[in-house]
Design a protein around this motif. Structure first.
Motif, short mmCIF file in Angstrom:
data_model
loop_
_atom_site.label_atom_id
_atom_site.label_comp_id
_atom_site.label_asym_id
_atom_site.label_seq_id
_atom_site.Cartn_x
_atom_site.Cartn_y
_atom_site.Cartn_z
N PHE A 100 35.52 -7.82 -19.02
CA PHE A 100 35.62 -6.36 -19.13
C PHE A 100 36.63 -5.72 -18.18
O PHE A 100 37.01 -4.58 -18.36
CB PHE A 100 34.25 -5.70 -18.87
CG PHE A 100 33.20 -6.07 -19.88
CD1 PHE A 100 33.30 -5.65 -21.20
CD2 PHE A 100 32.10 -6.82 -19.50
CE1 PHE A 100 32.32 -5.98 -22.12
CE2 PHE A 100 31.11 -7.15 -20.42
CZ PHE A 100 31.22 -6.75 -21.74
N GLU A 104 35.97 -1.05 -16.44
CA GLU A 104 35.10 -1.04 -17.61
C GLU A 104 33.70 -1.54 -17.26
O GLU A 104 32.69 -0.98 -17.70
CB GLU A 104 35.76 -1.90 -18.71
CG GLU A 104 34.99 -2.00 -20.00
CD GLU A 104 34.73 -0.64 -20.69
OE1 GLU A 104 33.96 -0.64 -21.64
OE2 GLU A 104 35.29 0.39 -20.25
N ILE A 108 30.14 0.28 -17.72
CA ILE A 108 29.02 -0.29 -18.49
C ILE A 108 27.74 -0.27 -17.64
O ILE A 108 26.67 0.14 -18.10
CB ILE A 108 29.35 -1.73 -18.94
CG1 ILE A 108 30.42 -1.71 -20.02
CG2 ILE A 108 28.09 -2.44 -19.46
CD1 ILE A 108 30.93 -3.08 -20.41
N ASP A 112 25.98 2.19 -19.86
CA ASP A 112 25.69 1.53 -21.13
C ASP A 112 25.24 0.10 -20.87
O ASP A 112 25.78 -0.84 -21.45
CB ASP A 112 26.98 1.57 -21.98
CG ASP A 112 26.71 1.13 -23.40
OD1 ASP A 112 25.52 1.01 -23.76
OD2 ASP A 112 27.68 0.87 -24.14
N ARG A 115 24.71 -3.12 -23.20
CA ARG A 115 25.80 -3.94 -23.75
C ARG A 115 25.82 -5.34 -23.14
O ARG A 115 26.35 -6.28 -23.75
CB ARG A 115 27.15 -3.26 -23.50
CG ARG A 115 27.53 -2.29 -24.61
CD ARG A 115 28.92 -1.76 -24.43
NE ARG A 115 29.96 -2.76 -24.63
CZ ARG A 115 31.24 -2.55 -24.34
NH1 ARG A 115 31.61 -1.37 -23.85
NH2 ARG A 115 32.14 -3.49 -24.54
#
Length: 747
Positions: A100, A104, A108, A112, A115
């Motif tokens: 990632f 990123e 995450i 998020d 994921r």
């Protein structure tokens, strides 16, 4: 030596490693050596590192770069995830960053996190762990950025961040006063000071002086057992710590300030005391003297008849204790040496009090789980550890008991004693049982001994020994040693044996040999002592294993114990543990290596810090209940029964306290030790079936009557001493001369 140089490279293979010191070869072929404590050397193999130091040319070994500092130039995020966020292994951290990228991945984790489930190796359980840990430590990255210019090691960063995770804006707080870091358990003044000076704090800064003052005071007190010290000792300690000379005026000013804000008390004779220790001992003094004046009104009309009807027959000294309580004493000091019948006396006292008070109004307690168990076994009354009593009745103003018996009182330091007394109702009757021939407590103060010296309360001393049979000598031998006499230790006894392992013609050789030859001779003799100890191990191993096989964990842990005065050297606990581990636990199914130590599945271990840890009760763990936090104490002895390699955690069961504790791999070095061999200070309050003690002049500095008395009286059925008779004899004559300086004695 010249100015230090810089070398950059990656570790390829490790040639030697011991307690943090290692020699290794870099991928570029250069040889390096030095000491690194932050993590296991294994864990930085292959990482890019920057070293500062100098080249050293050696005829035989060629060129070696001796480094003074070693910095891991890792990806910051990688280090952060792998070292600090629970649930990330090295491989996982590297894979995620690769997939990632840093930005990123942070996004995450923040927004998020689900994921991550797409990723092989992350299941629901692990995700929950990562999520909780990320939430907890997110603010720490800022802390890392703030501290990294000052060369703060990752290990120190972790420590600071963990301790300050609930503090608002930790960066600002540290900036305002870097010395707040000294409140964190493993950070002493020196580490905080190093950082403060790098951050530009002046050497004569007021905050620096008063923080140093706290440190010196605490060190002399907590570490060395005093509750007050003379002003000149304090000032010379400050000179040494701050590398000043004759800054008395600075110190006086800081002291006046501290006295003004009430954190230090100055007593007569120019003695200074940390306020909390002063308050604790002043409170103890007042409680003892007040309670000593109170009268309970007595219990039975005819004490002679009561004693005649009792199934326990008492000697004269023991009767005296019962008579004192019956005459109305509200507080009693009952001091009894080994084998003088403290338990019988305690039980009779409680039976007497039971004539007025209901059984549930009577409580007995002790510091260690094993001692508390022992009182309830011998008296038949309820018992608990002091800590569990304090926790259980935390919210109440006082305990709901009319009688409190405190056993093993020589082990209780001032702070704890004061907390305990503060919880006992004024109307209650207190019986304090102990043995002041044992070592003084760990921590500041020496309450039992001071109370006896100052005659603060009615006291009965039991000195007459009751022996089961002629062949049993442990108590007799211990009592000779207590008096500073050499016992008849070479005779044949059922429960005591001295195995002589001497250097032949030592005194003649002493004059002929060089220091080095003598040292070799001593070491050879120490190895012979170890070999002899191992014979005893072999004789006992079968019975020990039988207990373990039958899940009698407590019996296994308390069956066979080697006790030694010191940690270091051939006969020290560190070396003996390595040797004994090979005998008791040679082929483990799993093991974890940490900094030269190896922890194996089913090892005997001891917890080495007073710390709040995640834990369960024994049954709670079996039933899969939620964990809770409880205080785990230095010296608790347990069995390592489970290793979770995936999660990098291991689990220890402490049967005396019925608690299961979980340890992260990185906590092993600081929180756990093997306990096949323990130092005498660690076994205070414990009891073992068979005890083996090495005796040698190499430990001479430590030998004294209290130490040897405490060690020998840990044995229930058999005590075996192995080594030099002359060393034992001189230890028996050496009275403990270190008197503690205490507020009680000053008052």
């Amino acid at each position: 030596m010249g100015a230090s140089m810089v070398l950059i490279g990656q570790i390829d293979r490790i040639l030697f490693e011991d307690e943090g010191f290692f020699i290794a070869v870099l991928k570029s072929g250069e040889k390096i050596s030095g000491t690194y404590y932050e993590s296991d050397i294994e864990s930085i193999k292959g990482s890019a590192i920057t070293l500062t130091g100098f080249w050293d040319e050696h005829k035989k070994h060629g060129k070696t770069f001796k480094f003074e500092t070693l910095k891991v130039n890792q990806n910051e995020l990688f280090f952060f995830l792998n070292k600090i966020i629970k649930g990330f292994t090295k491989k996982l951290s590297a894979d995620l960053i690769e997939k990632f990228g840093q930005e990123e991945l942070i996004n995450i984790l923040d927004n998020d996190i689900e994921r991550l489930l797409e990723f092989k190796g992350i299941k629901e359980k692990r995700l929950k762990k990562i999520q909780a840990s990320w939430k907890q430590f997110r603010s720490m990255r800022r802390l890392g950025e703030f501290l990294s210019p000052f060369d703060v090691s990752p290990a120190l960063l972790t420590t600071i961040a963990t301790a300050m995770k609930d503090v608002d804006s930790p960066c600002t707080k540290i900036k305002e006063n870097p010395y707040i870091l000294t409140n964190i358990n493993s950070i002493g003044f020196k580490r905080a000071d190093e950082l403060a000076l790098k951050m530009g704090v002046e050497r004569e800064n007021e905050g620096r002086i008063s923080s140093a003052m706290d440190y010196v005071l605490l060190n002399y007190c907590e570490a060395q057992g005093n509750s007050c010290i003379s002003k000149e000792v304090l000032f010379s300690g400050l000179d040494e710590l701050l590398m000043f000379s004759h800054k008395e005026n600075l110190y006086e000013a800081a002291l006046v300030e501290r006295v003004g804000e009430g954190s230090i008390v100055i007593m007569k004779n120019d003695r200074v005391s940390p306020a909390r220790l002063y308050d604790a001992e002043k409170y103890i003094y007042d409680e003892f003297t007040t309670r000593a004046k109170m009268n309970s009104g007595g219990f039975v009309k005819d004490i002679e008849k009561f004693l005649a009807d009792s199934e326990l027959k008492l000697g004269e000294q023991q009767k005296e204790a019962v008579v004192k309580i019956n005459e109305g004493a509200s507080i009693l000091l009952l001091v009894g040496y080994a084998g003088t019948g403290k338990s019988t006396t305690s039980k009779t006292l409680l039976n007497l009090l039971n004539t007025r008070f209901d059984k549930k109004e009577i409580m007995t307690c002790a510091l260690s789980g094993i001692a508390s168990q022992r009182i309830s076994d011998t008296t038949g009354y309820e018992s608990a550890t002091i800590q569990s009593l304090l926790i259980k009745h935390e919210s109440a103003d006082k305990f709901p008991y009319s009688v409190v018996l405190i056993d093993e009182a020589s082990m209780i330091n001032s702070s704890l004693f004061a907390r305990l007394l503060g919880k006992i109702s004024r109307k209650a009757i207190i019986i304090i049982v102990g043995d002041d021939a044992q070592l003084p407590p760990i921590g500041a103060g020496n309450v039992l001994s001071d109370a006896l010296t100052l005659e603060l309360a009615p006291t009965v001393k039991l000195t007459k020994i009751f022996r089961q049979s002629e062949d049993q000598a442990i108590t007799l031998i211990a009592n000779d040693i207590r008096k500073g006499e050499v016992p008849n230790y070479r005779a044949k006894y059922e429960d005591f044996e001295f195995i002589e392992v001497n250097i032949q013609n030592y005194y003649a050789l002493k004059n002929q040999l060089s220091t080095i030859e003598l040292k070799e001779l001593r070491e050879e003799n120490s190895q012979n002592i170890v070999a002899e100890i191992m014979h005893r191990v072999v004789e006992s191993i079968e019975k020990a294993r039988y207990r373990l096989k039958n899940k009698q964990i407590k019996e296994y842990l308390n069956y066979f114990q080697v006790i030694t005065p010191m940690k270091g050297g051939i006969l020290g606990s560190t070396n003996l543990n390595k040797v004994l581990q090979e005998y008791f636990n040679p082929n483990p199914k799993q093991c974890v290596k940490r900094g030269g130590l190896e922890f194996r599945l089913m090892d005997k271990v001891v917890h080495t810090k007073n710390e709040n840890m995640t834990s369960w009760s024994g049954d709670g763990f079996k039933m899969g209940e939620e964990s809770n936090t409880r205080r785990i104490f230095n010296g608790m002895s347990g069995l390592l029964f489970k290793i979770e390699e995936e999660e990098e955690q291991l689990f220890v069961f402490y049967p005396n306290e019925d608690v299961v504790v979980i340890y992260e791999y990185e906590e092993l070095k600081s929180h756990l030790m093997l306990s096949y061999a323990l130092t005498i200070h660690k076994v205070q309050g414990m009891e073992y079936d068979i005890v083996v003690i090495p005796m040698s002049f190499t430990h001479f500095i430590m030998h004294n009557t209290k130490l040897i008395y405490t060690a020998i009286t840990r044995a229930k059925h058999k005590c075996i001493l192995v080594g030099e008779g002359a060393a034992f004899e001189s230890g028996c004559r050496k009275f403990e001369s270190t008197r503690r300086d205490t507020v009680l004695l000053e008052l």
